[in-house]
Design an enzyme around this catalytic site. Sequence first.
Site, short mmCIF file in Angstrom:
data_model
loop_
_atom_site.label_atom_id
_atom_site.label_comp_id
_atom_site.label_asym_id
_atom_site.label_seq_id
_atom_site.Cartn_x
_atom_site.Cartn_y
_atom_site.Cartn_z
N GLY A 68 0.62 -5.31 0.67
CA GLY A 68 -0.74 -5.11 -0.12
C GLY A 68 -0.11 -5.71 -1.70
CD GLU A 75 0.99 -6.02 5.33
OE1 GLU A 75 1.95 -6.84 5.57
OE2 GLU A 75 0.34 -5.85 4.35
CB ALA A 113 -0.81 -0.02 1.28
CD GLU A 146 -2.75 -7.73 2.20
OE1 GLU A 146 -2.27 -6.42 2.09
OE2 GLU A 146 -3.49 -8.08 2.91
C1 3H9 Z 1 0.35 -2.34 3.46
O1 3H9 Z 1 0.64 -3.08 2.08
C2 3H9 Z 1 -0.97 -2.42 4.05
C3 3H9 Z 1 -1.82 -3.62 3.27
O2 3H9 Z 1 -1.96 -4.83 3.96
C4 3H9 Z 1 -3.43 -3.03 3.46
C5 3H9 Z 1 -3.81 -1.75 2.94
C6 3H9 Z 1 -5.35 -1.96 2.97
N1 3H9 Z 1 4.40 3.55 0.03
O3 3H9 Z 1 13.56 1.45 1.14
P1 3H9 Z 1 13.89 2.36 0.01
C7 3H9 Z 1 9.48 4.76 -0.76
S1 3H9 Z 1 1.32 -1.53 4.18
C8 3H9 Z 1 5.12 4.54 -0.34
O4 3H9 Z 1 14.98 3.52 -0.03
P2 3H9 Z 1 15.06 0.11 -1.28
C9 3H9 Z 1 10.36 5.10 0.30
O5 3H9 Z 1 9.97 6.00 1.12
C10 3H9 Z 1 2.97 -1.60 3.44
N2 3H9 Z 1 6.67 4.86 -0.47
O6 3H9 Z 1 14.52 1.47 -1.31
C11 3H9 Z 1 11.85 5.70 -0.68
O7 3H9 Z 1 11.24 7.19 -0.87
P3 3H9 Z 1 12.48 8.13 -1.08
C12 3H9 Z 1 3.68 -3.07 3.12
C13 3H9 Z 1 7.39 3.91 -0.46
O8 3H9 Z 1 15.42 -0.45 -2.39
C14 3H9 Z 1 11.44 4.69 -1.84
O9 3H9 Z 1 10.25 4.24 -2.00
N3 3H9 Z 1 4.96 -2.68 2.75
C15 3H9 Z 1 6.80 2.64 -0.10
O10 3H9 Z 1 16.45 0.00 -0.13
C16 3H9 Z 1 12.65 3.73 -2.01
O11 3H9 Z 1 12.55 2.92 -1.01
C17 3H9 Z 1 6.12 -2.41 3.08
O12 3H9 Z 1 6.13 -2.01 4.25
C18 3H9 Z 1 5.44 2.24 0.20
N4 3H9 Z 1 4.88 1.06 0.54
O13 3H9 Z 1 13.72 -0.91 -0.67
C19 3H9 Z 1 7.42 -2.45 2.23
N5 3H9 Z 1 7.78 1.75 -0.05
O14 3H9 Z 1 13.25 7.73 -1.98
C20 3H9 Z 1 8.01 -1.10 2.57
C21 3H9 Z 1 9.03 2.29 -0.30
O15 3H9 Z 1 11.44 9.42 -1.47
N6 3H9 Z 1 9.05 -0.74 1.50
N7 3H9 Z 1 8.62 3.73 -0.50
O16 3H9 Z 1 13.16 8.35 0.29
C22 3H9 Z 1 10.29 -1.61 1.80
O17 3H9 Z 1 10.53 -2.29 2.39
C23 3H9 Z 1 11.57 -1.15 0.92
O18 3H9 Z 1 11.37 0.15 0.44
C24 3H9 Z 1 11.53 -1.85 -0.43
C25 3H9 Z 1 12.76 -1.28 -1.31
C26 3H9 Z 1 12.13 -3.22 0.13
C27 3H9 Z 1 10.34 -2.03 -1.21
#
Ligand code: 3H9
Length: 705
Positions: A107, A130, A68, A110
């Site tokens: 998400g 999450e 998400a 999902e």
């Molecule tokens: C969810 O899904 C809820 C659902 O179950 C239900 C809903 C109803 N959204 O980490 P990085 C940005 S909860 C917005 O440096 P990497 C991050 O801020 C979500 N932005 O890269 C950064 O921005 P900036 C569950 C996001 O390659 C840029 O992307 N998912 C999101 O080291 C690069 O990120 C998670 O918790 C996001 N979801 O790692 C996954 N994710 O460049 C969260 C990232 O402006 N994300 N950004 O600073 C991660 O674990 C890592 O970002 C990922 C990439 C492994 C994907």
Amino acid sequence: MEPTAAAPVVQTTVSDHIALVKISNPPVNALSTAVRQGLQQAFTELNQNADVHAIVVTGSGANFIAGADIREFGLPPQAPALPDVCNQIEASDKLVIAAIHGAALGGGLEIALSAHYRVAVETAKIGLPEVNLGLLPGAGGTQRAPRLAGAAAALDLMLSGRHAGAKEALRLGLIDHIATSDDIAAEGIAYARSLLADGAPIRRTGEQTAALDDRAAQQAAIDAARADVAKKKGLFSPAKIVDCVQAALDQPFAEGLATERELFTQCLNSPQRAGLVHVFFAEREVTKSPETQSAKPRPFQKVGVIGGGTMGAGIAVSLLDAGLSVTMIERDDAALALGQSRVAKVYDGAIAKGRLSEEGKAAILARFHGSTSYDALADADIVIEAVFEDMGVKKAVFAELDRVCKPGAVLATNTSYLDINEVANSVSRPQDVVGLHFFSPANIMKLLEIVVPAKVSADVVATGFALAKKLKKVPVRAGVCDGFIGNRILAVYRQAADYMMEDGASPFEIDAMVRAFGYPMGPYEMSDLAGGDIGWATRKRRAATRDPKARYVHIADKLCERGWFGQKTGQGWYVYEAGTRGGKPNPAVDPIIAEERAKAGVTPRTFTREELERRYVAAMVNEGAKVVAEGIALRPLDVDVTLVYGYGFPRYKGGPMKYADLVGLPQILADIEAFAKEDPLFWQPAPLLVKLVQEGKNFDSLNKA
Ligand code: 3H9
């Protein structure tokens, strides 16, 4: 120039009866409102298109979908909701295939679980993280994951938040096929064709039951997870995750989804979600400093470490673990041998735990050299000094570095409070001198304060950030002052604790309050662990410059005068018996406290836990505001990350500045003003805090500035 229309975030192409739905929402294809709308529209159209026999969903760039859009949490919800999009995908009467590369998280997974089949490249990262944001998978993940992988595996993924690789996901039943090439769109289409050719049925995850058939085993897994969660107090969402999996076992799919929705909303509205999401973004923001934006880091491969004590050895291990080559300098052979053995011991520990082989250790130590001569640092790219905290000693080390190091070498000090400007000005190349303040144990603790003296050049600071990244540490930029960000704030809230102790609270009550707040340990337990002599040395050093009017509590000094430095001497605030873990309150401390109270003319009074907490937090926040206003920390979020990563502030409370925002700055200020009636010198409200309250703003408004 004509403005160009933005490319749609969801693009659909149809070729030879296969539709490809591609999500293009950089950087990580998060499921923003536009993406959800795009997916909804794509599936509505494709389901009506008789020419389409199968739909492949994939992501462009480096990831499938990272989840998400975290930035949307807390904003008014926009339709369509993600669970509805997932249900629509699952209900599709065309075969739906998710083709996964990079992250399929939260998400994102999902969405994939709502498809009828899943193919992934081997390097895919598959997970439901999450819980790290104070949430639970809220788009069917808690219902679909157990239906594919069983309760135990689903709970493990959801409660740990870890990422599984494709091979593991295949074994768990979360995916069906591993792609042989990295061209994920082509792989997805080829897989769709083979499924169509085989006459594979539409297989809706919500209708699967096989993984849950053995009810007794499922219930046992849920009970075990519940017991485990109960032991780890503090977090809100883990117990709700277990409740959801129980619902997956007990309720029909549609009802389970409704249960999940209700519990997800509770998590979404909890302050823990706000705190954890804040830290998620803050720990990414801290990596961006003015210097990293304006300058390129200098290249580095060879690093020198001066000093083989606990800190120097920990730093050496951290560097070696990152694949760098390390030369340790000590003053004589015996000290060097000791330093080297400290390093080797860490790897022996890893071997004993089965995490490293003898060959692995040998390969690491082949990059580790030692010398008693500074000349061995002639080709070092970075040198980190970790010797005794004394300005004279540091200057002598830097004079040697100035003599032997090649031009352009970064000269870093690991001092935790000394004036780095003075160190820098003592050499011929102050532009190369920077502070790299590691936290003990340096190979474990994630925080690295990058302390920026006046004359340092931007590329040296940028090198500090690059080194932190290489070491997998969280860097925070700090200005020069006594204690930088973290130790400066610590000194003040520890002082507030000492005042409460002298006024009537016991150190054990204070520790208990701090633990109940969410810290792993209280300030007195911490002092016993680190060694009471460390704080004592700091207090003695500061004695000369202390305001004579300031209140001074002597109790800790009295313990130190008796040689009670904590764990290493068998007693401090607590008594440590050989062979037992942890300590028991030291009864000998009480009469010392009583005597000091009498000397200070204090009539002891009682404090409630809430009163203790409010003073402790107010002291922390007030000093944090001063640190921000003086530019020692760039933003309030830098204070938050420092205290969370270096000092044990509970991550789920977001750090002290975020926590203050959640409590409300007017209340924090009112507390400080009330405490100031007793001690106006200590409780001087930070002008920044006063200003924010007057303007009706919070600390977060400064993070966005
Ligand atoms: C969810 O899904 C809820 C659902 O179950 C239900 C809903 C109803 N959204 O980490 P990085 C940005 S909860 C917005 O440096 P990497 C991050 O801020 C979500 N932005 O890269 C950064 O921005 P900036 C569950 C996001 O390659 C840029 O992307 N998912 C999101 O080291 C690069 O990120 C998670 O918790 C996001 N979801 O790692 C996954 N994710 O460049 C969260 C990232 O402006 N994300 N950004 O600073 C991660 O674990 C890592 O970002 C990922 C990439 C492994 C994907």
